[in-house]
Design a protein around this motif. Structure first.
Motif, mmCIF file in Angstrom:
data_model
loop_
_atom_site.group_PDB
_atom_site.id
_atom_site.type_symbol
_atom_site.label_atom_id
_atom_site.label_comp_id
_atom_site.label_asym_id
_atom_site.label_seq_id
_atom_site.Cartn_x
_atom_site.Cartn_y
_atom_site.Cartn_z
ATOM 1 N N LEU A 52 -6.408 -3.614 4.117
ATOM 2 C CA LEU A 52 -5.881 -3.053 2.914
ATOM 3 C C LEU A 52 -5.822 -3.685 1.799
ATOM 4 C CD1 LEU A 52 -5.209 -0.289 3.614
ATOM 5 C CD2 LEU A 52 -3.664 -0.323 4.191
ATOM 6 N N TYR A 105 -2.137 -0.106 -1.806
ATOM 7 C CA TYR A 105 -1.894 0.851 -0.281
ATOM 8 C C TYR A 105 -0.509 1.302 -0.007
ATOM 9 C CZ TYR A 105 -6.690 3.208 -0.872
ATOM 10 O OH TYR A 105 -7.454 3.598 -0.509
ATOM 11 N N ARG A 106 0.167 3.068 0.087
ATOM 12 C CA ARG A 106 1.529 3.135 0.954
ATOM 13 C C ARG A 106 0.587 4.498 1.551
ATOM 14 N NH1 ARG A 106 2.053 -0.793 -1.195
ATOM 15 N NH2 ARG A 106 3.794 -1.489 -2.538
ATOM 16 N N LEU A 107 0.920 3.562 2.701
ATOM 17 C CA LEU A 107 0.971 4.981 3.931
ATOM 18 C C LEU A 107 1.906 5.769 3.670
ATOM 19 C CD1 LEU A 107 -1.273 2.794 6.809
ATOM 20 C CD2 LEU A 107 -2.020 4.076 4.889
ATOM 21 N N TRP A 166 3.058 7.994 5.430
ATOM 22 C CA TRP A 166 4.089 8.255 7.056
ATOM 23 C C TRP A 166 4.147 7.501 7.523
ATOM 24 C CZ3 TRP A 166 -1.334 8.725 6.523
ATOM 25 C CH2 TRP A 166 -1.737 7.225 7.542
ATOM 26 N N GLU A 167 4.209 5.866 7.679
ATOM 27 C CA GLU A 167 4.885 4.542 7.484
ATOM 28 C C GLU A 167 5.856 4.664 5.555
ATOM 29 O OE1 GLU A 167 2.568 1.293 7.257
ATOM 30 O OE2 GLU A 167 1.329 1.305 8.693
#
Ligand code: SF4
Ligand code: SF4
Ligand code: SF4
Ligand code: SF4
Ligand code: SF4
Lengths: 294, 262
Positions: free
Chosen positions: B226, B230-232, B234-235
């Motif tokens: 990844l 990137y930042r997810l 929901w995490e």
């Protein structure tokens, strides 16, 4: 008369005639026995699980307890930035001490299986009367040694071990050679047709490394009775590093010691075998010089 | 006699000093350039040998990539202590750099010995002694590579790879999907959970197709990375206890007049 004898008789024939066949071949036979039995023990472990000697010459264990590791491979490992585990380091230290005592290049003549290949090429060269040779610098091996230790520092990969014919052959004889025979055949043909003793005496960085280890070794060949030398040249013909013989054989007048201190000497003792005049002996570096003092 | 020899030696040494020195430098230059040439060739060859080959699966605990190649002594002690003859040492033109241990899962997979004898045998640390639980091994990861020919994808219940997996329902699961061909059956899709798969290769060995549909690949080859930025959402939300960006403005929804869409 002497030239006639040189031309007609085989190397060591005179020694065999005066001292007997066994006397003229004993170190050669013992050496082959040593080289082959080491390989046989490794193979017995790999094939039948007889664990007297397990692994291969790069690293092994004796009776599943004492570790042994090749200091040259370890040196490359460390150069590449990996600090080996204690077992390997201990094994390396044991091997290092051993060869510091008995002469570094004893590895070449008593252990290394490539030696059988290059000795055969050299023997065939003499039998077929091939004298043409391309000069390769004696010191090229030290350049290659430097390279084999420098490239891992730069590229972080054991580059020499990808092709090292010594590792390749001994591993191959124990675990299956695969296509590795190509490289061994190349060395054989190089030694036979292109340049005399090209591999072991001019190129092999492993031999150079062991030579350096043995600089101060205790066991030495001594041309103790050099006054008896009748210039038959037999030792020059069988010695893999003949350049080291002249100084000790001819150096009496200049005060050169009869002890072969040159670290290139492989302690193969073949010179003792073939000398009909029994000029050479195995001694230690501390042997006092008694000759010519009578 | 001695005198003449001495004289000869003296004259030799004085007359030959300069040429000898020149000879020395020529030798050095020749040695250096020969060594340089050999070095270049070796480096070029090495960089091609370095590329991981899809078939070269390493023993359990193997350090990753180049670290492994640097650490391995090529001694074969791991090979000798493997009770199932899984491991072998590469020869000159094998897909792994010569002398290093590898295995072909399709021929002999790793049986995941509990006491991991191969790791215990390694004197150099190339197989990480810190690996104590074989389930933590990451020899590679299985990938169901051929969805076209995998029997389960056709709606059949082969399931062989699923059933042979030592970590059944952990490393490999069967995910249900609608079978759109028949319209009334399910497809049971073998799905590798790459965070649990050890790469032992038992699934690859067991696959009933002539050419296996599931293959173990080295991690470097099989896993994506990844992007760092990137930042997810929901995490991040879970980590911070709330969204990082302020709640979006609620905009009025305009619809065409008389539309009865809701
Ligand atoms: S010089 Fe190299 S190849 Fe020759 S015997 Fe010694 S280690 Fe073996
Ligand atoms: S001097 Fe004798 S022992 Fe040394 S390498 Fe030559 S033949 Fe062998
Ligand atoms: S875990 Fe067991 S079967 Fe697998 S490679 Fe190691 S010794 Fe062989
Ligand atoms: S035991 Fe370790 S050093 Fe030896 S071949 Fe196996 S991985 Fe390499
Ligand atoms: S390689 Fe296959 S059998 Fe082995 S753990 Fe992974 S999914 Fe299971």
């Amino acid at each position: 008369m002497q030239t006639e004898r040189q031309a007609n008789s085989r190397v060591g024939a005179e020694a065999a005639a005066t001292l007997g066949w066994w006397h003229a071949h004993r170190f050669l036979v013992l050496r082959r026995f040593s080289q082959l039995s080491i390989l046989a023990l490794f193979a017995a472990s790999s094939l039948y699980g007889l664990d007297i000697l397990k692994g291969n010459l790069s690293s092994s264990t004796v009776l599943n307890t004492v570790p042994l590791s090749d200091p040259f491979v370890l040196a490359q490992l460390i150069a590449s930035g990996h600090w080996p585990a204690e077992t390997a380091l201990l094994g390396g230290a044991i091997v290092l001490l051993f060869y510091m005592l008995v002469g570094g290049r004893s590895y070449c003549s008593w252990v290394c299986p490539v030696n059988i290949v290059t000795d055969t090429a050299s023997w065939l060269r003499r039998r077929l009367g091939i004298s043409k040779t391309t000069r390769i610098s004696n010191s090229l091996r030290y350049w290659l040694l430097g390279l084999s230790l420098l490239l891992p520092v730069a590229g972080g990969l054991l580059i020499w071990e990808l092709v090292n014919p010594v590792s390749l052959l001994q591993r191959g004889l124990i675990f299956g050679l695969g296509s590795g025979w190509v490289l061994i055949a190349m060395i054989f043909l190089l030694d036979l047709l292109i340049s005399q003793r090209a591999w072991c005496s001019h190129l092999c960085p492993m031999g150079a490394f062991y030579g350096l280890i043995g600089k101060l070794s205790v066991i030495r060949i001594n041309a103790r009775h050099r006054e008896r030398c009748d210039d038959c040249m037999d030792c020059y013909k069988v010695c893999p590093e003949p350049q080291i013989l002249k100084p000790v054989l001819k150096g009496a007048a200049n005060g050169v010691s009869p002890i072969i201190f040159a670290s290139d000497c492989t302690n193969c003792s073949r010179c003792i075998d073939v000398c009909a005049e029994s000029v050479f002996e195995i001694n230690t570096r501390f042997t006092t010089e008694v000759e010519n003092k009578k | 006699m001695k005198q003449t020899m001495d004289k000869q030696r003296r004259s030799e040494s004085s007359a030959s000093k300069a040429p000898a020195r020149r000879q020395f430098f020529t030798d050095v230059a020749r040695g250096a350039s020969a060594a340089g040439m050999i070095g270049l060739g070796l480096t070029a060859w090495a960089s091609s040998a370095k590329r991981s080959d899809p078939q070269a699966i390493r023993p359990p605990g193997a350090l990753s990539g180049d670290d492994f190649l640097n650490a391995c002594l090529r001694c074969g002690l791991c090979v000798e202590d493997c009770p199932y003859d899984t491991l072998k040492l590469a020869t000159l033109f094998d897909p792994a750099p010569s002398g290093t241990p590898w295995f072909e899962a399709r021929k002999v997979p790793c049986e995941m010995c509990e006491d991991i004898p191969c790791v215990a045998a390694c004197p150099s640390g190339a197989l990480d002694p810190a690996l104590k639980n074989i389930d933590d091994a990451r020899m590679g990861t299985a990938v169901l590579i051929d969805e076209k020919n995998c029997l389960n994808f056709q709606g059949l219940r082969c399931d062989v790879c699923y059933r042979v997996c030592p970590l059944i329902d952990e490393a490999i699961t069967l995910e249900r999907q609608r079978n759109s061909r028949t319209g009334k059956h399910a497809l049971f899709i073998p799905t590798v959970q790459s965070d649990a798969c050890t790469g032992c290769g038992k699934c690859e060995e067991a696959c009933v197709l002539d050419e296996t549909a599931i293959k173990v690949l080295p991690l470097e080859l099989a896993s994506g990375t990844l992007g760092q930025h990137y930042r997810l959402g929901w995490e991040e939300k879970a980590r911070n206890g709330g969204s990082l960006v302020p709640e979006q403005l609620k905009l009025e929804i305009r619809r065409p007049e008389n539309s009865n869409a809701n």
